[in-house]
Design a protein around this motif. Structure first.
Motif, PDB file in Angstrom:
ATOM      1  N   UNK A 494       0.855  -1.195   0.000  1.00  0.00           N
ATOM      2  CA  UNK A 494       0.000   0.000   0.000  1.00  0.00           C
ATOM      3  C   UNK A 494       0.884   1.235   0.000  1.00  0.00           C
ATOM      4  N   UNK A 495       1.645   1.375  -1.086  1.00  0.00           N
ATOM      5  CA  UNK A 495       2.595   2.475  -1.166  1.00  0.00           C
ATOM      6  C   UNK A 495       2.416   3.310  -2.440  1.00  0.00           C
ATOM      7  N   UNK A 496       1.463   2.913  -3.329  1.00  0.00           N
ATOM      8  CA  UNK A 496       1.309   3.612  -4.583  1.00  0.00           C
ATOM      9  C   UNK A 496       2.396   3.201  -5.559  1.00  0.00           C
ATOM     10  N   UNK A 497       2.441   3.822  -6.739  1.00  0.00           N
ATOM     11  CA  UNK A 497       1.556   4.866  -7.251  1.00  0.00           C
ATOM     12  C   UNK A 497       0.242   4.288  -7.791  1.00  0.00           C
ATOM     13  N   UNK A 498      -0.517   5.081  -8.530  1.00  0.00           N
ATOM     14  CA  UNK A 498      -1.809   4.646  -9.064  1.00  0.00           C
ATOM     15  C   UNK A 498      -1.679   3.317  -9.786  1.00  0.00           C
ATOM     16  N   UNK A 606      -4.968   7.855  -5.873  1.00  0.00           N
ATOM     17  CA  UNK A 606      -4.948   6.579  -5.159  1.00  0.00           C
ATOM     18  C   UNK A 606      -4.710   6.862  -3.686  1.00  0.00           C
ATOM     19  N   UNK A 607      -5.354   6.069  -2.809  1.00  0.00           N
ATOM     20  CA  UNK A 607      -5.120   6.171  -1.376  1.00  0.00           C
ATOM     21  C   UNK A 607      -5.642   4.893  -0.722  1.00  0.00           C
ATOM     22  N   UNK A 608      -5.303   4.643   0.544  1.00  0.00           N
ATOM     23  CA  UNK A 608      -5.736   3.401   1.191  1.00  0.00           C
ATOM     24  C   UNK A 608      -7.252   3.318   1.285  1.00  0.00           C
ATOM     25  N   UNK A 613      -8.033  -2.771   5.183  1.00  0.00           N
ATOM     26  CA  UNK A 613      -6.691  -2.310   5.569  1.00  0.00           C
ATOM     27  C   UNK A 613      -5.606  -2.777   4.610  1.00  0.00           C
ATOM     28  N   UNK A 614      -5.969  -3.633   3.642  1.00  0.00           N
ATOM     29  CA  UNK A 614      -4.967  -4.199   2.746  1.00  0.00           C
ATOM     30  C   UNK A 614      -5.130  -3.759   1.296  1.00  0.00           C
ATOM     31  N   UNK A 615      -6.053  -2.849   1.034  1.00  0.00           N
ATOM     32  CA  UNK A 615      -6.352  -2.511  -0.357  1.00  0.00           C
ATOM     33  C   UNK A 615      -6.393  -1.013  -0.598  1.00  0.00           C
ATOM     34  N   UNK A 616      -6.440  -0.675  -1.886  1.00  0.00           N
ATOM     35  CA  UNK A 616      -6.485   0.716  -2.335  1.00  0.00           C
ATOM     36  C   UNK A 616      -7.899   1.109  -2.769  1.00  0.00           C
ATOM     37  N   UNK A 640       2.933   7.893 -14.987  1.00  0.00           N
ATOM     38  CA  UNK A 640       2.943   9.271 -15.473  1.00  0.00           C
ATOM     39  C   UNK A 640       2.459  10.269 -14.430  1.00  0.00           C
ATOM     40  N   UNK A 641       1.618   9.833 -13.501  1.00  0.00           N
ATOM     41  CA  UNK A 641       0.998  10.773 -12.570  1.00  0.00           C
ATOM     42  C   UNK A 641       1.435  10.608 -11.124  1.00  0.00           C
ATOM     43  N   UNK A 642       2.102   9.521 -10.793  1.00  0.00           N
ATOM     44  CA  UNK A 642       2.400   9.290  -9.387  1.00  0.00           C
ATOM     45  C   UNK A 642       1.144   8.868  -8.651  1.00  0.00           C
ATOM     46  N   UNK A 643       0.852   9.541  -7.511  1.00  0.00           N
ATOM     47  CA  UNK A 643      -0.301   9.178  -6.684  1.00  0.00           C
ATOM     48  C   UNK A 643      -1.552   9.996  -7.005  1.00  0.00           C
ATOM     49  N   UNK A 644      -1.393  11.126  -7.661  1.00  0.00           N
ATOM     50  CA  UNK A 644      -2.580  11.954  -7.922  1.00  0.00           C
ATOM     51  C   UNK A 644      -2.354  12.833  -9.148  1.00  0.00           C
TER      52      UNK A 644
END
Length: 676
Positions: A494-498, A606-608, A613-616, A640-644
């Motif tokens: 659960x660390x990203x990215x998208x 993307x976020x938890x 507790x184990x998924x996005x 291309x976008x990272x997390x957002x």
């Protein structure tokens, strides 16, 4: 005589239970295609295939009534999938397409009839390739792989065999029909081999990244589980796994070998690429910050020091442009004082001929004979992301900052540990198993961590004894809190990215309500449609999609949830927005200190998941690289976008989006500065 335009056909074929439905066509008597200098009557050819497909389907429906056949059905269903995807993708223009398709259809029929008589010859035929398949946990799709057993497999009950994971090179003609045909097993190998070979399909051509990497893990798991059911799993030597490949398979070997160095006793990359800049054409010298940061996920040269944990035997043709990959790695590996063996074939371009394969096997041999130590005395491990967090008895559970060099060096003398770290805030140390000869105190263990003396008490975690330590804001290490609570930090998985959301089970969800803003709503649906097409063609599966009203509690608790729409159209977006790292309502999107008009802009992030507790949770995005990147070099398959991201929408049809903002959330899924 009329020559047809294949592109105008739409196909509708009714698939058996558990296999996705999709279109096929009706043909006139005059529908003819010209292929390889021959006139092919598509109506007749496809009709023949569908007749055979129907025979397989009929047998499968009967076999499904017997629960004892459950684990063997994918090895037959894959032949239906191959026929269906051939038609679905209209991939008719390759040489001998229908000859190959008819052959594998006949093989599927033969397997079904054999299984009706409780026979599984594909599980007990040695010294020749045998196609196999499994259902992927990601999307329930059928995915192929192939096995070659040694001629003497199982004859000596105490003999254990190495397992070679073989990664294919990029092949624009690769599809399920061709893969099954190449592994049809109608001829024995010309020579003997002393290992089991598992050939990876990898969902096609993606350099074993993202779902392609998961395919390798799932194929290994499926094979070992099948061997256990056959009572033969003890014949597989888990200390002697080899990963090797050439060209794109070489690139995959570099990344899998160095990202997961504790899985292999030796890695054998041939050619490929190990860096994005300098290999992918037409890239600017510096990409946007979040893209530069995310290159560290797959750029293998950054993980060169992990060669401390795994022997490297590389191969290159002397005048092959892809020799650059091994040259770069040789330079970086040797800069750490570590060995690398680089075989160079004089005068050869991009080829790996049999005589040089034999030389590579000879170079692998001493490492295979030695195998991996069950509990190494010393580890040096580098990562840039919690996506790759484990090496033998060390697992990194927290970073100070993602996408910068993070390192741990650990040693164990049989009684105590000494560790040094960089950019690490939390770590787990697994103690030796009962089989280890090491003797440890029963209550506390002496440690020195970054110069600090610690007396650590192991705890039982998931059936294993572990020491879990965390660092406070004063850089003091201590035992991690064991009280349950909500973990808001980025953690492994659960660390990203998208793009990471599509490496394990996920579900796309559309809305059934009234959108806040029609333009943004249509833009989100257009993104979903683009993702559907890319997933089908390049990841070889039907995209899993449901309406929000049809999503179950089990879906929410067990899957990454990929939401499309807005807080008006999609009820699940409305539920998760209060927990999201950004603010979004009908009129505006607030990102840090910037405000965007919701009528003309769309967020993707993307976020938890608040449901598990184990998924996005992901909002309004599939993979952030695009169709043109998937068609090009595999080195372009980076985020291309990272997390957002915030996208401005053009009302023109088809709608276009322009990136306004993008970046990476900090280690607590909040908005702070970007990695440097």
């Amino acid at each position: 005589m009329q020559v047809i335009n294949i592109a105008r056909f739409v196909f509708f074929i009714a698939l058996p239970t558990g296999i996705a439905l999709f279109p096929t066509t009706s043909f006139s008597q005059q529908d003819v295609a010209t292929k390889q200098g021959k006139e092919i009557n598509l109506k007749e050819e496809i009709s023949n295939l569908l007749t055979k497909r129907a025979l397989i389907t009929k047998e499968l429906e009967s076999l499904k009534k017997n629960q004892a056949h459950e684990h063997d059905l994918p090895d037959i269903e894959i032949y239906i999938k191959a026929i269906d995807w051939l038609v679905r993708t209209k991939d008719f223009d390759q040489k001998d397409t229908f000859k190959k398709a008819n052959f594998i259809a006949d093989q599927g029929i033969a397997r079904a009839l054999k299984l009706q008589n409780n026979q599984k010859p594909w599980l007990s035929t040695f010294n020749t390739p045998q196609a196999r398949a499994y259902r992927s946990a990601i999307d329930n799709s059928l995915q192929a792989y192939a096995i070659i057993y040694p001629k003497d497999f199982g004859l000596i009950k105490t003999k254990k065999y190495p397992l070679h994971l073989v990664l294919h090179g990029k092949n624009e003609k690769l599809n399920e029909v061709n893969f099954l045909y190449e592994n049809r097993g109608d001829k024995p190998l010309s020579g003997d081999q002393d290992f089991i070979q598992l050939s990876i399909y990898g969902r096609g051509n993606n350099a074993y990244r993202w779902a392609g990497e998961t395919d390798l893990n799932e194929a290994i798991q499926n094979f070992t589980e099948q061997e256990k059911r056959q009572g033969r799993d003890h014949l597989i030597d888990s200390a002697r796994f080899v990963v090797r490949g050439f060209s794109m398979g070489g690139a995959g070997t570099w990344h899998l070998g160095l990202h997961q160095p504790d899985r292999w006793c030796v890695m054998g990359p041939g050619a490929g690429f190990t860096t994005t800049h300098g290999y992918a054409p037409n890239l600017p010298a510096k990409l946007p910050d979040q893209q530069e940061a995310c290159l560290s996920i797959y750029d293998a040269y950054l993980y060169a020091e992990n060669a401390f944990n795994i022997p490297v035997v590389a191969y290159s043709g002397e005048i092959d442009k892809q020799k650059q990959a091994a040259d770069i790695m040789e330079k970086h590996i040797k800069s750490f004082g570590l060995p690398i063996e680089h075989l160079i074939a004089p005068g050869l371009e991009h080829k790996f001929p049999p005589e040089w394969q034999q030389k590579a096997f000879a170079a692998y041999a001493p490492h295979i004979a030695k195998g991996r130590a069950p509990y190494p005395e010393k580890i040096k491990f580098v990562t840039y992301t919690l996506k790759y967090a484990k090496c033998d008895w060390i697992e990194i559970l927290g970073l100070k900052k993602h996408y910068i060099r993070s390192r741990v060096e650990g040693s164990f003398n049989g009684k105590s540990y000494e560790l040094q770290s960089e950019n690490i805030t939390k770590i787990s140390i697994s103690l030796p198993s009962d089989k280890s000869k090491s003797i440890l105190p029963s209550k506390s263990i002496a440690m020195v961590f970054d110069g600090q003396k610690i007396s650590a008490t192991p705890i039982l975690v998931d059936g294993a004894m572990k020491i879990i330590l965390e660092k406070d804001d004063k850089n003091i290490w201590s035992m991690a809190a064991t009280k349950p609570g909500v973990n808001k930090a980025k953690v492994p998985g659960l660390q990203g990215p998208i793009d990471d959301a599509f490496t394990k089970v996920f579900l796309c969800v559309t809305g059934s309500g009234t959108p806040w803003n029609e333009l943004a709503h249509q833009a989100s649906l257009q993104e979903l449609e683009r993702f559907k097409k890319d997933w089908e063609l390049f990841f070889r599966a039907e995209l899993p999609v449901k309406k929000d009203s049809m999503v179950t509690t089990k879906d929410l608790e067990s899957k990454n949830i990929i939401l499309f729409g807005d807080g008006g159209s999609n009820s699940l977006i409305a539920k998760v927005l209060p927990m999201a790292p950004i603010q979004w309502n009908k009129s505006s999107i607030l990102l840090k200190n910037k405000t965007f008009n919701s009528a003309e802009h769309m967020p993707a992030l993307i976020f938890p998941s608040p449901f598990s507790s184990k998924n996005y949770v992901v909002i309004n995005s599939g993979h952030t690289f695009r169709t043109e990147d998937l068609k090009g070099t595999n080195a372009l398959l980076f985020p291309r976008w990272g997390d957002y991201a915030i996208l401005k929408i053009s009302p023109a049809m088809p709608m276009k989006t322009e990136l306004q903002e993008s970046g990476i959330f900090d280690e607590f899924w909040s908005l702070t500065e970007q990695p440097k």
